[in-house]
Enzyme design. Structure first.
Site, short mmCIF file in Angstrom:
data_model
loop_
_atom_site.label_atom_id
_atom_site.label_comp_id
_atom_site.label_asym_id
_atom_site.label_seq_id
_atom_site.Cartn_x
_atom_site.Cartn_y
_atom_site.Cartn_z
N HIS A 69 13.61 -25.62 -50.24
CA HIS A 69 13.24 -24.46 -50.99
C HIS A 69 13.78 -23.27 -50.40
O HIS A 69 13.33 -22.25 -50.81
CB HIS A 69 11.61 -24.47 -51.07
CG HIS A 69 11.19 -26.02 -51.86
ND1 HIS A 69 11.19 -25.90 -53.17
CD2 HIS A 69 10.96 -27.13 -51.32
CE1 HIS A 69 10.82 -27.21 -53.55
NE2 HIS A 69 10.65 -27.98 -52.34
N HIS A 79 8.41 -32.09 -57.16
CA HIS A 79 8.01 -31.27 -56.44
C HIS A 79 6.56 -30.65 -56.93
O HIS A 79 5.74 -30.35 -55.98
CB HIS A 79 8.76 -30.00 -56.52
CG HIS A 79 8.22 -28.68 -55.97
ND1 HIS A 79 8.02 -28.88 -54.39
CD2 HIS A 79 8.12 -27.31 -56.31
CE1 HIS A 79 7.66 -27.60 -54.20
NE2 HIS A 79 7.71 -26.89 -55.17
N HIS A 208 3.76 -24.08 -61.73
CA HIS A 208 4.19 -25.02 -61.05
C HIS A 208 3.19 -26.47 -61.60
O HIS A 208 4.01 -27.49 -62.15
CB HIS A 208 3.96 -25.10 -59.44
CG HIS A 208 5.06 -24.54 -58.80
ND1 HIS A 208 4.94 -23.15 -58.72
CD2 HIS A 208 5.92 -25.03 -58.09
CE1 HIS A 208 5.87 -22.77 -58.24
NE2 HIS A 208 6.71 -23.87 -57.45
#
Length: 259
Positions: A69, A79, A208
């Site tokens: 990252h 992830h 995310h």
């Protein structure tokens, strides 16, 4: 037809400030020659005197220690968590390459404050540029945060996307979303302050965690989005490095424009 290439990638630089520091070790060409000679002797029983080489040099060798990252990289679905509503999340080496080469759409939110841009603000940007992203298009979000790269402020002073904004793009068929900031989510401090104020867990890493419900990829730490001449009319190439079992892979992201 000749194409102009605009580099959209950040530099990996061990001298720059990083939350997870980069270690860059270099063997000079002379050290590389001795390293090669030692390896030939140890592994293959072959004796070779590197002094016969020009200036006693062969090849330099760089060894880097960094996370996947660091620098411009593509986040894989794995992830975002070990489980997803759509099945087992795929690693970066399992993602179809077709996802990472396609028409680009630039959304400029550089006038937004630190925090997270909502779906309504993105819809305004669609109207402003006269184009709503669609399937196969790669959306690039310009925040201007890349100007802070290499400093602690890069990790605290930027604008991300809300969960609703990500869902809006996914509803339109977008599978790859990129940003020129440290994260597609708002800064840590902003999210945690919102959580303490509201008690709503949904404000914690919503961009995310959208990837636990719907399969998509992010490109983080992009750069130079201000060099794109128009919101559309360019192709993005962001092919990720093929790292087995990894949740992300570095990419040399570029925009291709017809000459």
């Amino acid at each position: 037809m000749p194409q102009k290439i605009i580099d959209l990638s950040a530099r990996v630089d061990a001298a720059a400030w990083e939350a997870n520091p980069v270690e860059h070790r270099v063997l000079s060409p002379a050290e590389g020659a001795r390293h090669m000679a030692d390896g030939m002797r140890e592994h293959y029983g072959v004796d070779f005197d590197p002094s016969v080489l020009p200036d006693g040099e062969l090849l330099s060798l760089d060894t880097l220690t960094l996370t996947t990252h660091t620098g411009t990289h593509v986040d894989a679905p794995s992830h975002y968590g070990t489980r997803a509503d759509y099945g087992v999340p795929r690693h970066i080496d399992q993602m179809p390459l077709e996802w990472f080469l396609g028409p680009g759409v630039l959304l400029d939110v550089s006038d937004e404050p630190v925090g997270a841009v909502g779906a309504d603000r993105l819809a305004e940007r669609f109207e402003r540029i006269g184009h709503a992203p669609g399937p196969g298009e790669i959306v690039l979000v310009r925040t201007g945060a890349d100007a802070l790269a290499g400093t602690p402020a890069y990790f605290t002073d930027f604008t991300g996307l809300s969960g609703a904004a990500v869902d809006l793009l996914l509803d339109l068929g977008v599978r790859v979303i990129g940003i020129d900031a440290f994260s597609l989510d708002a800064p840590f401090g902003h999210m945690i302050a919102e959580f303490r104020r509201t008690g709503d867990r949904g404000v914690l890493w919503p961009a995310h965690f959208a990837g636990r419900r719907r399969e998509y990829c992010q490109i983080e730490n992009l750069a130079h989005l201000d060099e794109l001449p128009a919101p559309t009319g360019f192709t993005v190439s962001c092919l990720p490095v093929k790292i087995a079992g990894a949740g992300a892979g570095w990419t040399r992201a570029v925009a291709l424009l017809d000459g």
